[in-house]
Design a protein around this motif. Structure first.
Motif, short mmCIF file in Angstrom:
data_model
loop_
_atom_site.label_atom_id
_atom_site.label_comp_id
_atom_site.label_asym_id
_atom_site.label_seq_id
_atom_site.Cartn_x
_atom_site.Cartn_y
_atom_site.Cartn_z
N ASP A 50 0.83 -1.21 0.00
CA ASP A 50 0.00 0.00 0.00
C ASP A 50 0.86 1.26 0.00
O ASP A 50 0.61 2.18 -0.78
CB ASP A 50 -0.94 -0.01 1.21
N ILE A 54 1.80 3.88 -3.36
CA ILE A 54 1.56 5.32 -3.23
C ILE A 54 2.80 6.10 -3.66
O ILE A 54 2.72 7.11 -4.37
CB ILE A 54 1.16 5.68 -1.79
N TRP A 57 3.14 5.62 -7.54
CA TRP A 57 2.06 6.27 -8.27
C TRP A 57 1.88 5.68 -9.67
O TRP A 57 2.41 6.19 -10.66
CB TRP A 57 2.32 7.77 -8.36
N TRP A 61 -3.41 5.94 -12.05
CA TRP A 61 -3.98 6.71 -10.95
C TRP A 61 -4.12 8.18 -11.34
O TRP A 61 -3.29 8.74 -12.06
CB TRP A 61 -3.10 6.63 -9.72
N HIS A 65 -7.36 9.23 -6.27
CA HIS A 65 -7.48 7.76 -6.29
C HIS A 65 -7.39 7.23 -4.86
O HIS A 65 -6.61 7.69 -4.04
CB HIS A 65 -6.37 7.15 -7.14
N PRO A 67 -6.30 4.27 -2.49
CA PRO A 67 -5.46 3.07 -2.43
C PRO A 67 -6.09 1.99 -1.54
O PRO A 67 -7.19 2.16 -1.01
CB PRO A 67 -4.15 3.58 -1.83
N LEU A 97 -5.07 -3.19 -7.94
CA LEU A 97 -4.34 -1.96 -7.65
C LEU A 97 -4.79 -0.78 -8.50
O LEU A 97 -4.60 0.38 -8.14
CB LEU A 97 -2.84 -2.17 -7.85
N ASN A 100 -10.20 1.90 -7.46
CA ASN A 100 -10.30 2.47 -6.12
C ASN A 100 -10.35 1.34 -5.11
O ASN A 100 -11.06 0.35 -5.29
CB ASN A 100 -11.54 3.35 -6.00
#
Length: 329
Positions: A50, A54, A57, A61, A65, A67, A97, A100
């Protein structure tokens, strides 16, 4: 009766979780596509993937968005093509992934990834399982069954490693677990025959397979410990180049990408995933597989809890309690 509120954490930029995540809410609950269901999340399972995704990115996305790959809760709405799933069912899931995700009060999920949760298994524990447990299952499925063969699991003290130890023992492998000394007692209780530390440079054994949970460089360094025609299963990364010359030990190299099923998985593979996942959840519920109790934080603490996963001094598993945000206002 007032409508439910949709609450989520969305990304605003490519940064650390506490900088990247921004809370948002609306009166509009997401609606399912024809093959989807809407899950009212009760708990969110946090995973290293996760925070890594992020910071990376994905190109799919956009700002806002949501995660999150793991969630658990109850079905509230189903799409027109969905069969065998009804509102009120207790469900755990591993999300694509590129859709949403679970960092929300409600998540739209394709039917094929849904895992029915046994009544005797708390959702707070069920949500801690999909990513690490199914990753361990996918990894052990990579190699042919060879009862009484020696296997090495590196990083065995983590969630994936602990499940791998147990699944390997159940398949009658002789397991050596590599981990920090503080995990050795637990790993032996889970069935590891031998435990070794991270500073171990040599082993008296050669292994039929090495399951590496660290990275490609570490997996490559294990090649000398693998027997001829053996296997290296790289879980946290992939080996871009063979670790040994051609026609040497002739090792088989494997990568593990649980989310890859969303890109290329067949109906047969998804059916196998669901069956295996539900069987494994039942094993946890019946204590045939041991899973540690997760550390639970409230929804408001999600960014800080996720950022804590980037540190060395982190809980083994963190779960977010969403129930306050799923009650009707």
């Amino acid at each position: 009766m007032k409508a439910e509120t949709f609450m989520a954490w969305g990304v605003k930029d490519k940064s650390t979780p506490t900088q990247a995540l921004q809370q948002k809410s609306t009166d509009a609950i997401p609606t399912p596509g024809p093959d989807d269901v809407v899950i009212r999340n009760e708990y969110i399972g946090l995973n290293p993937v996760d925070w890594k995704v992020i910071q990376n990115w994905p190109v799919s996305w956009a700002t806002g968005h949501i995660p999150g790959v793991d969630g658990a809760g109850t079905v509230v709405e189903v799409g027109e093509n969905v069969r065998g799933v009804v509102p009120g069912q207790r469900i755990a899931y591993h999300q694509d992934l590129h859709r949403n995700g679970s960092f929300a009060s409600h998540t739209v999920v394709t039917q094929k990834t849904l895992l029915r949760v046994p009544d005797i298994l708390p959702l707070s524990l069920a949500v801690a399982l999909p990513c690490p447990l199914m990753t361990a299952w996918q990894a052990i499925e990579k190699i042919p069954r060879m009862p009484e063969a020696d296997v090495l699991i590196t990083g065995a003290g983590g969630m994936v490693g602990r499940f791998l130890v147990q699944l390997a023992v159940q398949r009658n492998y002789r397991v050596t677990a590599m981990a920090s000394a503080r995990h050795h007692k637990t790993l032996r209780q889970l069935g590891a025959e031998t435990t070794i530390g991270w500073n171990t440079q040599q082993s008296d054994s050669e292994f039929f397979a090495v399951f590496d949970t660290v990275n490609a460089q570490h997996a490559s360094s294990m090649a000398g410990l693998v027997e001829a025609n053996g296997h290296i299963v790289c879980i946290q990364d992939r080996l871009e180049t063979p670790p040994l010359p051609a026609f040497d030990k002739a090792l088989s190299l494997h990568e593990v990408a649980l989310n890859g099923l969303f890109r290329a998985g067949s109906d047969r593979q998804w059916a196998q995933f669901r069956q295996a996942g539900e069987d494994l959840l039942t094993m946890v519920a019946r204590e045939k597989l041991r899973a540690p109790e997760p550390h639970i934080e409230p929804m408001t603490a999600l960014p800080e809890a996720l950022e804590e996963l980037t540190t060395q001094d982190r809980p083994l598993k963190t779960v977010i309690d969403v129930r306050h945000f799923t009650n009707e206002e």
